[in-house]
Design an enzyme around this catalytic site. Structure first.
Site, PDB file in Angstrom:
ATOM      1  N   HIS A  53     -11.705   5.770  -0.988  1.00  0.00           N
ATOM      2  CA  HIS A  53     -11.802   4.947   0.224  1.00  0.00           C
ATOM      3  C   HIS A  53     -12.661   3.708  -0.012  1.00  0.00           C
ATOM      4  CE1 HIS A  53     -11.004   8.746   2.864  1.00  0.00           C
ATOM      5  NE2 HIS A  53      -9.874   8.106   2.622  1.00  0.00           N
ATOM      6  N   ASN A  82       0.866  -1.180   0.000  1.00  0.00           N
ATOM      7  CA  ASN A  82       0.000   0.000   0.000  1.00  0.00           C
ATOM      8  C   ASN A  82       0.901   1.229   0.000  1.00  0.00           C
ATOM      9  OD1 ASN A  82      -1.779   2.098   0.558  1.00  0.00           O
ATOM     10  ND2 ASN A  82      -2.918   0.977   2.119  1.00  0.00           N
ATOM     11  N   ARG A 111      -2.524  -1.565  -3.730  1.00  0.00           N
ATOM     12  CA  ARG A 111      -3.545  -0.530  -3.677  1.00  0.00           C
ATOM     13  C   ARG A 111      -3.254   0.496  -4.768  1.00  0.00           C
ATOM     14  NH1 ARG A 111      -3.715   4.735   0.065  1.00  0.00           N
ATOM     15  NH2 ARG A 111      -5.845   5.419  -0.341  1.00  0.00           N
ATOM     16  N   GLU A 125      -7.847  -2.259   5.252  1.00  0.00           N
ATOM     17  CA  GLU A 125      -7.749  -2.200   3.794  1.00  0.00           C
ATOM     18  C   GLU A 125      -6.817  -3.273   3.245  1.00  0.00           C
ATOM     19  OE1 GLU A 125      -8.252   2.397   2.551  1.00  0.00           O
ATOM     20  OE2 GLU A 125      -6.690   2.014   4.046  1.00  0.00           O
ATOM     21  N   ARG A 151      -8.162  19.167   4.255  1.00  0.00           N
ATOM     22  CA  ARG A 151      -8.976  19.465   3.076  1.00  0.00           C
ATOM     23  C   ARG A 151     -10.289  20.110   3.493  1.00  0.00           C
ATOM     24  NH1 ARG A 151      -8.401  13.377   1.161  1.00  0.00           N
ATOM     25  NH2 ARG A 151      -6.146  13.313   0.853  1.00  0.00           N
TER      26      ARG A 151
END
Length: 372
Positions: free
Chosen positions: A154, A8, A65, A356, A215
Site C-alpha cells: 500500500h 492499475n 501499478r 493511488e 486476511r
C-alpha cells in the site's frame, strides 16, 4: 499539459485513468476479469479493450501499478526488457498480483511502443524502512537465500495520503510525523516521519498486520504448525484459510465492514466481536507507532473503511486522549477530506480519500522528466 494513462491491474480487475495534467479525461474499471459470468477472459483482453476505447493522442507516459518490487526496486522506473524480467522473477513473492501487473505492461508496450512505460511499486515507499524494521529474527543465511524480510505494501496510498495530510494541515511535509491507516478489504498502518516510511504493518506479504476483510493479519506462527500437524491441513489449505477465509469474514461471516456494522447494530455477537478485534488491532498499532515516532502530528484514515466507517474511526482511537488523540463525534460523522479531531488537540485526526492513480501519474511524470 502532459497526458498520462494509469493502468492499475488487480487480481480480478483493471482500473484506469487518463490525465491531462491534473485533469481526469477518462476513468473506469473493468471487473470480474477471468471470472465466469461475462467478464473479460483475462487481463490482456481487458487492457486491449480499455486502450481501444481511449483517445491516446499525445500520450507522454503510461504508469503501471506493480505490487512487489522486492529489494531491487526502491523507486519508480522506466520499463525495459530487463525491468520486465526482474518483475517476472518476483512473481513468487506476489503470485496473485505481479502476474496481472505484468499482463498490463506487456499489452501496453505492444500497443504503444513509442510511449514510455513506467512501473510504480507498492513496496517502493517502504524502501526507507530501517534495517531493524525490515529484518525478521530468523537465521540470516536462510532469510537472505529466500528473500525473507519486511517489504510493506500500500506504499502508493501511504505516500499520497501522508503528503495530502501535510497539505490539509498547511504544514511542511518534511517536518510532519504521521500515522496513516489504509483500511480497505486489505488494511495496513504506516509510520511516516518527514515523508519517509519508518514502520509498516504488512510484511513479506500483505498477510501480516491489521485484521482485514478476509486476511487474518498477525497470528502466532505456531497456529500454522498446529493446523498442519493436528488438523492435517496442507500448506495450500492453510494459505487459503489465512488469506481468504479469515479476518472479518472468518469472524463474522462477512468481509464488508458495512455488513459487519449492520449485524453488530442488530445485536449479532459474532459481528460485535469481529468489530472489537478489528479496532483493537488498529489501536495497538497506533500506540506502537506513536512510541516509534516519538512525536505524532497526525493520524490519518483512508480507503473504503477508513473513509466511510465513522464507528471504526471512533473505536480505534478511543482511550488515546492522554496521547493527545481524540475524535469529535460531529466532525467524524461528516464527509470528504477533513480534520475530525476537536480544536486544540495535540494530534490532528484526519480523513483523506486515497488516490493511488494520481500518485502513479505523478511518479510516471517524474521518471520521464528526468529521462530515467
Amino acid at each position: 499539459m502532459s497526458r498520462v494513462l494509469v493502468l492499475n491491474c488487480g487480481s480480478s480487475s483493471v482500473k484506469y485513468r487518463l490525465y491531462d495534467g491534473d485533469d481526469v479525461r477518462a476513468k473506469g474499471i473493468v471487473e470480474r476479469v477471468g471470472e465466469p459470468g461475462g467478464g473479460p477472459a483475462d487481463h490482456e483482453s481487458a487492457v486491449r479493450h480499455i486502450l481501444g476505447g481511449l483517445d491516446l493522442t499525445g500520450l507522454t507516459a503510461v504508469g503501471h501499478r506493480v505490487v512487489h518490487g522486492g529489494k531491487r526496486f526502491g523507486e519508480p522506473v522506466r520499463i525495459d526488457d530487463a525491468v520486465l524480467a526482474a518483475i517476472r522473477d518476483l512473481v513468487p513473492l506476489a503470485p496473485l498480483h505481479n502476474p496481472p501487473n505484468l499482463a498490463g505492461i506487456e499489452v501496453a508496450r505492444q500497443a504503444l511502443p513509442d510511449v514510455p512505460q513506467v512501473a510504480v511499486f507498492d513496496t517502493a515507499f517502504h524502501r526507507t524502512l530501517p534495517e531493524s524494521a525490515a529484518t525478521y529474527a530468523v537465521e540470516r543465511d536462510v532469510a537472505e537465500r529466500y528473500g525473507i524480510r519486511r517489504y510493506g505494501f500500500h506504499g502508493t496510498s501511504h505516500a499520497y495520503v501522508s503528503r495530502r495530510t501535510a497539505e490539509l494541515l498547511g504544514r511542511p511535509y518534511a517536518e510532519l510525523n504521521t500515522i496513516t491507516l489504509h483500511l480497505g478489504n486489505g488494511a495496513s498502518a504506516c509510520a511516516v516521519a518527514g515523508g519517509r516510511s519508518v514502520a509498516t504493518s504488512m510484511g513479506m506479504s500483505p498477510l501480516e498486520g491489521l485484521v482485514m476483510g478476509t486476511r487474518s493479519g498477525d497470528i502466532d506462527p505456531t497456529v500454522i504448525f498446529h493446523l498442519r500437524r493436528e488438523g492435517g491441513l496442507s500448506v495450500d489449505e492453510i494459505d487459503d484459510l489465512l488469506n481468504h477465509r479469515s479476518g472479518l469474514l472468518g469472524l463474522a461471516g462477512a468481509n464488508d465492514m458495512r455488513e459487519v456494522l449492520s449485524r453488530r447494530n442488530a445485536g449479532d455477537p459474532a459481528a460485535a466481536l469481529a468489530f472489537d478485534v478489528y479496532c483493537r488491532r488498529i489501536t495497538g498499532y497506533v500506540g506502537a507507532y506513536y512510541a516509534l515516532l516519538g512525536r505524532v502530528d497526525a493520524v490519518t484514515f483512508t480507503a473504503g473503511v477508513g473513509e466511510h466507517a465513522a464507528p471504526v474511526r471512533a473505536a480505534a482511537l478511543a482511550g488515546l486522549e492522554r496521547l493527545g488523540i481524540a475524535v469529535d463525534p460531529e466532525r467524524n460523522a461528516g464527509e470528504g477530506d477533513r480534520v475530525i479531531s476537536p480544536d486544540g488537540t495535540e494530534v490532528a485526526v484526519c480523513v483523506i480519500g486515497t488516490d493511488e492513480e494520481r500518485e502513479i501519474a505523478r511518479a510516471a511524470r517524474q521518471v520521464v522528466a528526468r529521462g530515467a
